[in-house]
Design an enzyme around this catalytic site. Structure first.
Site, PDB file in Angstrom:
ATOM      1  N   HIS A 144      -8.651  -4.045   9.731  1.00 47.39           N
ATOM      2  CA  HIS A 144      -8.089  -4.975   8.721  1.00 47.39           C
ATOM      3  C   HIS A 144      -6.861  -5.677   9.298  1.00 47.39           C
ATOM      4  O   HIS A 144      -5.770  -5.096   9.338  1.00 47.39           O
ATOM      5  CB  HIS A 144      -7.707  -4.213   7.451  1.00 47.39           C
ATOM      6  N   HIS A 164      -4.674  -9.585   9.688  1.00 45.53           N
ATOM      7  CA  HIS A 164      -4.455 -11.021   9.418  1.00 45.53           C
ATOM      8  C   HIS A 164      -3.888 -11.642  10.682  1.00 45.53           C
ATOM      9  O   HIS A 164      -2.764 -11.325  11.074  1.00 45.53           O
ATOM     10  CB  HIS A 164      -3.481 -11.218   8.249  1.00 45.53           C
ATOM     11  N   LYS A 208     -15.468 -10.425   2.627  1.00 45.62           N
ATOM     12  CA  LYS A 208     -14.257  -9.932   1.952  1.00 45.62           C
ATOM     13  C   LYS A 208     -14.159 -10.510   0.552  1.00 45.62           C
ATOM     14  O   LYS A 208     -14.264 -11.720   0.363  1.00 45.62           O
ATOM     15  CB  LYS A 208     -13.028 -10.359   2.772  1.00 45.62           C
ATOM     16  N   HIS A 258     -10.546  -6.187  -1.785  1.00 42.72           N
ATOM     17  CA  HIS A 258      -9.148  -6.080  -2.211  1.00 42.72           C
ATOM     18  C   HIS A 258      -9.232  -5.544  -3.635  1.00 42.72           C
ATOM     19  O   HIS A 258      -9.494  -6.289  -4.571  1.00 42.72           O
ATOM     20  CB  HIS A 258      -8.432  -7.433  -2.157  1.00 42.72           C
ATOM     21  N   HIS A 272      -7.049  -1.028   2.337  1.00 45.47           N
ATOM     22  CA  HIS A 272      -5.652  -0.630   2.110  1.00 45.47           C
ATOM     23  C   HIS A 272      -5.456   0.170   0.821  1.00 45.47           C
ATOM     24  O   HIS A 272      -4.750  -0.264  -0.081  1.00 45.47           O
ATOM     25  CB  HIS A 272      -4.715  -1.837   2.144  1.00 45.47           C
ATOM     26  N   ASP A 331      -3.769  -3.889   7.962  1.00 44.82           N
ATOM     27  CA  ASP A 331      -3.385  -4.978   7.056  1.00 44.82           C
ATOM     28  C   ASP A 331      -2.114  -5.660   7.560  1.00 44.82           C
ATOM     29  O   ASP A 331      -1.296  -6.131   6.765  1.00 44.82           O
ATOM     30  CB  ASP A 331      -3.202  -4.482   5.615  1.00 44.82           C
TER      31      ASP A 331
HETATM   32  O1  DOR Z   1       0.533  -8.016   1.359  1.00 47.51           O
HETATM   33  C1  DOR Z   1      -0.474  -8.634   1.614  1.00 47.51           C
HETATM   34  N1  DOR Z   1      -0.488  -9.672   2.458  1.00 47.51           N
HETATM   35  N2  DOR Z   1      -1.603  -8.263   1.011  1.00 47.51           N
HETATM   36  C2  DOR Z   1      -2.726  -8.992   1.117  1.00 47.51           C
HETATM   37  O2  DOR Z   1      -3.703  -8.615   0.513  1.00 47.51           O
HETATM   38  C3  DOR Z   1      -2.748 -10.243   1.893  1.00 47.51           C
HETATM   39  C4  DOR Z   1      -1.701 -10.251   2.905  1.00 47.51           C
HETATM   40  C5  DOR Z   1      -1.462 -11.611   3.527  1.00 47.51           C
HETATM   41  O3  DOR Z   1      -2.430 -12.294   3.849  1.00 47.51           O
HETATM   42  O4  DOR Z   1      -0.293 -11.968   3.697  1.00 47.51           O
HETATM   43 ZN    ZN Z   2      -5.064  -7.826   4.008  1.00 46.57          ZN
END
Ligand code: DOR
Ligand code: ZN
Length: 348
Positions: free
Chosen positions: A13, A15, A102, A139, A177, A250
């Site tokens: 997971h 980003h 997702k 999520h 998460h 995450d």
């Molecule tokens: O805290 C978070 N940030 N939770 C998420 O689900 C998305 C993520 C983000 O993309 O910044």
């Molecule tokens: Zn995430």
């Protein structure tokens, strides 16, 4: 134990963002992990196989060197909307572009405005995913503002997840998460069909830490950290050796100015020290012998993939996390535990 070698792990997971931010954060993930499940919540969400293939190309181009290119594979995901076409899911998965899909409930978190408002509209998509064995990544929070923010995961389990798994009893689901003892219990009860990722930060902070001596925007993420009893349940789950729990950071980088604001956005950046954070937790729990399962074996087994070749080594050695990490566009990112000392260090 002062040194540990495990099979090269994966991050299920991540980003990675795009452009300058992608360039800044990708080397950290690629250095530690063989593969990463890349989240599709870009400003323009990744909703089709063509968009995912383009994004994958941008990621591969942003890898810092030959070694990273040889050792790292981004696994792409499809951002589900009310209008996701069964064909896109079917073709994207069959062609090896999508590893999973997702589901963001609309407005649950960062860049989720295009997310799902009515889950029943996705029934044909879920039926196809179930048939193909394609994992659904959730999520798992309700978005009703009337529900207390600390209860949104537990309410999601009752209101959405329970009926969903009854309707699709063999659909592979990863609850992303997880932050509560309720989620740990639910996932365990549906082991085989379900798994969960656990972040390093949710293993390390409870909701008190968000308000320690003042408001701490760099400890704010969604799902938000919960009470201590939940943090302890997550530590037990992660270190239990149970194959339904695996590593997913995450890691969610945001420019510092967007975090330190009147309305600071959600996301904690852990990519810069992810494995070291997890290793410290496993050491504290006297469970270093279970780190490899959590980090390198349970995830691929659930996704139906082989574990990585190769290995990584960590040594017990104090080091200081930098205060900030520069982004080529002039902004910067705050790494989790910035300026603090960690006691395990990745060697390579
Ligand atoms: O805290 C978070 N940030 N939770 C998420 O689900 C998305 C993520 C983000 O993309 O910044
Ligand atoms: Zn995430």
């Amino acid at each position: 134990m002062t040194e540990i070698t495990i099979r090269r792990p994966d991050d299920w997971h991540v980003h990675l963002r795009d452009d300058a931010m992608l360039e800044a954060v990708l080397p950290f993930t690629a250095r530690q992990f063989g593969r990463a499940i890349v989240m599709p919540n870009l400003a323009a969400p990744v909703t089709t196989p063509a968009m995912a293939a383009d994004y994958r190309r941008r990621i591969l181009q942003a890898l810092p060197d030959e070694k990273a290119a040889e050792n790292f594979i981004p696994l792409m995901t499809c951002y589900l909307t009310d209008d996701t076409a069964v064909n896109d899911i079917q073709n994207g998965y069959a062609d090896g572009v999508f590893a999973a899909a997702k589901l963001y409930p609309a407005n649950a978190t960062t860049n989720s405005a295009h997310g799902v408002t009515d889950i029943t509209r996705l029934e044909p998509v879920f039926a196809k995913m179930q048939e193909m064995g394609m994992p659904l990544l959730l999520h798992g929070e309700v978005t009703d503002p009337a529900v207390d923010i600390f209860d949104r995961e537990a309410v999601y389990i009752d209101q959405v997840l329970t009926p969903l798994i009854e309707e699709f009893p063999t659909l592979k689901i990863v609850m992303e998460h997880v932050t509560t003892k309720d989620a740990v219990k639910f996932v365990r009860a549906h082991k085989g069909q379900m798994a969960a990722t656990i972040t390093a930060h949710h293993l390390m902070i409870s909701r008190n830490d968000i308000f320690a001596g003042g408001i701490r925007p760099h400890r704010y993420c969604l799902p938000i950290a919960k009470r201590e009893v939940h943090r302890l349940a997550l530590r037990e789950a992660a270190t239990s050796g149970d194959s339904c729990f695996f590593l997913g950071t995450d890691t969610a980088p945001h420019p510092i100015d967007d975090k330190e604001a009147a309305c600071g956005c959600a996301g904690i950046f852990t990519a810069a020290n992810a494995l070291e954070l997890y290793t410290q937790v496993f050491d504290e729990e006297n469970a270093l012998d279970r780190l490899e399962g959590f980090a390198s074996l349970h995830g691929p087994a659930f996704y139906g993939m082989d574990a990585n070749e190769g290995s990584v080594t960590l040594v017990k050695e104090n080091w200081r996390v930098p205060g900030t990490i520069a982004v080529p566009d002039g902004s910067s990112v705050h790494p989790f535990r910035a300026g603090e000392t960690l006691n395990w260090k990745l060697k390579n």
